[in-house]
Design a protein around this motif. Structure first.
Motif, short mmCIF file in Angstrom:
data_model
loop_
_atom_site.label_atom_id
_atom_site.label_comp_id
_atom_site.label_asym_id
_atom_site.label_seq_id
_atom_site.Cartn_x
_atom_site.Cartn_y
_atom_site.Cartn_z
N ALA A 1 0.76 -1.25 0.08
CA ALA A 1 0.08 -0.20 0.18
C ALA A 1 0.86 1.23 -0.07
CB ALA A 1 -1.11 0.13 1.09
N GLU A 2 2.09 1.11 0.64
CA GLU A 2 2.95 2.34 0.55
C GLU A 2 3.69 2.48 -0.53
OE1 GLU A 2 6.23 4.06 3.80
OE2 GLU A 2 5.58 2.14 3.96
N VAL A 3 4.02 1.33 -1.26
CA VAL A 3 5.04 1.41 -2.49
C VAL A 3 4.30 1.75 -3.71
CG1 VAL A 3 6.80 0.10 -3.78
CG2 VAL A 3 6.99 0.14 -1.44
N ALA A 4 3.07 0.83 -3.93
CA ALA A 4 2.44 0.92 -5.27
C ALA A 4 2.10 2.27 -5.61
CB ALA A 4 1.20 0.01 -5.17
N PRO A 5 1.65 3.27 -4.92
CA PRO A 5 1.45 4.44 -5.30
C PRO A 5 2.88 5.39 -5.63
CG PRO A 5 0.23 4.26 -3.44
CD PRO A 5 1.13 3.13 -3.35
N ALA B 1 6.34 0.44 -12.45
CA ALA B 1 6.19 -0.99 -12.40
C ALA B 1 4.91 -1.52 -11.92
CB ALA B 1 7.11 -1.37 -11.29
N THR B 2 4.55 -2.85 -12.24
CA THR B 2 3.55 -3.33 -11.64
C THR B 2 4.18 -4.32 -10.25
OG1 THR B 2 2.53 -4.29 -13.71
CG2 THR B 2 2.23 -5.48 -11.85
N VAL B 3 3.39 -3.97 -9.40
CA VAL B 3 3.70 -4.19 -7.70
C VAL B 3 2.66 -5.36 -7.24
CG1 VAL B 3 4.58 -3.49 -5.76
CG2 VAL B 3 4.64 -1.77 -7.57
N THR B 4 3.26 -6.43 -6.53
CA THR B 4 2.17 -7.45 -6.18
C THR B 4 3.22 -8.13 -4.80
OG1 THR B 4 0.83 -9.44 -6.51
CG2 THR B 4 2.94 -9.24 -7.75
#
Length: 273
Positions: free
Chosen positions: A162-166, A172-175
């Motif tokens: 939740a912190e990194v994706a935005p 990048a795609t983050v999961t």
């Protein structure tokens, strides 16, 4: 049901590295009924031994969360979606600014690069093969990064995501997919299991409506939503369960095998031993 697409770890493969005999039989019954099989995993090609040794799988495997499509028979690359070195190092700095304690690793087409401290257990097999060093020192523009990893020793993967994706935005795609570990998996923009699976199904002339897919973690969400019949494992991550149209019994209960047996029985292609 013309194509079965399954995740590996936590879906059919346990922490002990074993696939149950019941699950193996169910997959073999699918193959005997003329149903195509494809495995869609976060693992790189070099970690696919269970499919060969326990399943006798032949054909295609979608690896590295969709970034790599691998010809399992010929042991060769079909296609890859790569992250640029500049983007990897830029993303690293963004995450480092957010979480100074984060550590990083990179999966490439040719191997694995990891920073000192990324793996806590010094006796791990990875450290037997790789000398930890700063990624800026070991990665080159020719390496071909297919998956970039960031790990924290505190907190949860959900909070880290939740912190990194935005913050990384369109870079990048983050999961994430490792239960109990705050580790993120980053790929090139637009890369995920669903995109690669959709292209593979199209190459076979199979529509999404005829695909049955299984998964258990957030890196499976897009695939479970895309498939006409997406099943999240009851033992899986809550986000995967919410995303899937249906829920399979838990991994410990051979959930994939149970669903496949029931579907094959409806087609008249399975009889329990």
């Amino acid at each position: 049901m013309r194509l079965v697409a399954s995740d590996m770890d936590g879906t059919i493969l346990g922490h002990d590295g074993r696939i149950s005999s019941r699950t193996v039989r169910a997959f073999h019954a699918c193959r005997a009924a003329g149903i195509k099989l494809v495995f869609v995993t976060g693992r790189p090609p070099r970690w696919l031994a269970p499919l060969d040794e326990q399943m006798g799988h032949t054909g295609t495997v979608i690896c590295s969360n969709g970034a790599v499509v691998w010809d399992f028979d010929a042991d060769r690359l079909i296609s890859a979606q790569l992250m640029g070195l500049d983007d990897v190092l830029h993303i690293r700095q963004i995450i480092k600014n957010l979480r100074p304690s984060a550590l990083f690793a990179a999966e490439t087409l040719s191997g694995f690069h990891l920073e000192p401290g990324f793996i806590e257990n010094d006796s791990s097999e990875l450290l037997a093969e790789v000398t930890p060093a700063p990624l800026a020192d070991t990665l080159t523009p020719d390496d071909g990064v297919v998956k970039f990893l960031a790990i924290l020793r505190e907190g949860t993967a959900d909070d880290f995501l939740a912190e990194v994706a935005p913050a990384v935005g369109q870079l990048a795609t983050v999961t994430h997919s490792a239960p109990g570990v705050a580790m993120l998996e980053l790929s090139a923009p637009g890369v995920n299991k669903a995109v690669a699976l959709a292209k593979y199904a199209e190459s076979l002339g199979i529509d999404a409506a005829d695909v049955v897919a299984f998964g258990d973690m957030p890196n499976d969400i897009e695939m479970l939503r895309w498939a006409g019949h997406g099943y999240a494992m009851a033992s899986g991550h809550p986000d995967a369960i919410r995303a899937a149209g249906q829920v399979a019994p838990a991994f410990e209960d051979d959930g994939v095998a149970q669903i496949l047996e029931a579907r094959l029985a409806m087609l008249g292609n399975f009889t329990a031993n």
